[in-house]
Design a protein around this motif. Sequence first.
Motif, short mmCIF file in Angstrom:
data_model
loop_
_atom_site.label_atom_id
_atom_site.label_comp_id
_atom_site.label_asym_id
_atom_site.label_seq_id
_atom_site.Cartn_x
_atom_site.Cartn_y
_atom_site.Cartn_z
N ILE A 71 0.76 -1.20 -0.02
CA ILE A 71 -0.05 0.06 -0.08
C ILE A 71 0.87 1.24 -0.01
N ALA A 72 1.95 1.14 0.79
CA ALA A 72 3.00 2.34 0.90
C ALA A 72 3.52 2.84 -0.58
N ALA A 73 3.51 1.92 -1.44
CA ALA A 73 4.03 2.15 -2.86
C ALA A 73 3.02 2.96 -3.64
N LEU A 100 6.04 11.37 -3.66
CA LEU A 100 4.76 10.64 -3.48
C LEU A 100 5.33 9.01 -2.64
N ARG A 101 6.41 8.58 -3.18
CA ARG A 101 6.84 7.47 -2.52
C ARG A 101 7.45 7.42 -1.31
N LEU A 107 3.87 6.93 6.01
CA LEU A 107 2.23 6.62 6.35
C LEU A 107 2.22 5.03 6.70
N GLY A 108 3.10 4.21 5.85
CA GLY A 108 3.12 2.75 5.88
C GLY A 108 3.75 2.33 7.38
N ALA A 109 4.77 3.25 7.49
CA ALA A 109 5.59 2.76 8.54
C ALA A 109 4.55 3.09 10.00
N ALA A 110 3.79 3.98 9.89
CA ALA A 110 3.22 4.52 11.02
C ALA A 110 2.02 3.47 11.20
N ALA A 111 1.28 3.24 9.95
CA ALA A 111 0.50 1.98 10.18
C ALA A 111 0.62 0.68 10.75
N LEU A 112 1.97 0.30 10.44
CA LEU A 112 2.34 -1.13 10.96
C LEU A 112 2.66 -0.78 12.39
N LEU A 113 2.97 0.46 12.91
CA LEU A 113 3.20 0.60 14.41
C LEU A 113 1.95 0.51 14.96
#
Length: 442
Positions: A71-73, A100-101, A107-113
Amino acid sequence: MNTPQAGALGRTLRWLRDSQVARQFGWLAMAKIVQGVASLAAALAVARALGPVEFGALSLAIAIASFVAMIAALGLEQIATRELVAADSGARTLALLRRLRWSGALLGAAALLAVSVLPQVHALGASHLVLILALLPLAQVGDLAEWRLIASGHGRRVAMAVVAVSPLAALVRVVLAFGGFGVVAFAWVLVAEWALRSLLLSLLARGLGTQSGEGVATVALRDALELLRESTPLLLAGIAVFAYMRIDQFMIAAMLGQQQVGLYSAVVTLAELPLVVPTLLLRAALPTLTRQSMDNPLTRDRTLVRLMGVSVYLHLAMSVVLALLAEPLVVLAYGEAYRGAAEAFRLQVLAAPLVALGVLSSGWLVLERRTGHALRRTVLGAVANIGLNFWLIPAYGIAGAAMATLAAQALATWLADAAYRDTRGLFMMKTRALWPGNWGRT
């Protein structure tokens, strides 16, 4: 016997051999083979060392992190390749893609946390692993450099990075497995592998002809939103694909327990090895298809039909061989403890020709700017897979999950195109791809 079909097949193979697509694919395929062999050897050692229960927990954590990293991509890969080819890797385009990348990665790192503290993840024994793997989206930002290299025809440099990193990471995993290390160590190795790969790719992509001052190029919000408008359906389609390729593991965990997840995850890894071919073929061909699309769309469509046809027959042959040898292969690879997963493996490999059609046809959707259909057809497949899982997993165990995935692939990659007027042409292209004598027709 010299039939028209045989003649068409021979002409197509000669064309592939002499084309830029073949050279680019050759480098990417070589790298993927090295990576696949190294990763498979390491996976076998890790699966044997940890056993089905701990290997199941690690597989679940990696599945969660890989999902969020995807999703982060932001669904940008194919769009980025098209834009980089069209813009000749201009500074403004590159600056836009870079921002954008990185935004997606953060955002992906924050979501996994956030996911790591969920009670459901803790109950599965994977919360500490997901916490470590929160670094994965950031470690993968080097894929932008990979997109640049492929768009510029430098597949050899991508291969160099992969060949340098993958065997080293696999060796570390094997050493850790024989050293009796726990699952936490393997999570850290995955993050380190991607970080090193990103670093090498970024170094190899330096000086690809971009204008000076690329880091300060003006980026308009309007342009960013336009790219995201096109990439969002591909991103959502990727989520839907993940749903019917990975949701099985979560549903198996809920219905059958963690040991069955370990069995299923092991053979999924084995069954997906041949599926890298259409992905690599599309990555290698997309720059050529983009140029043909700008010059003559009919030539592009003939090229795509040839690529789909070759890929379907290649995967059909591999599927039949693997299905016939399913049980001895699974036992040889993972040991007697995994024999119960052989039937699931047999069914999983039969989906390979369908996956090949779906992956390659997504290039047509990108070039025709009809990425919304990629989402439409994969949502159909995801819904079908989840619904069938509720019926087939309790009835047939992990083999039932494989049946559901096979049926969902048939719906998403074949029937869905025929159901809509704007993609019936693509459905006919897929039909022609099944008959070598029709590969040169439009």
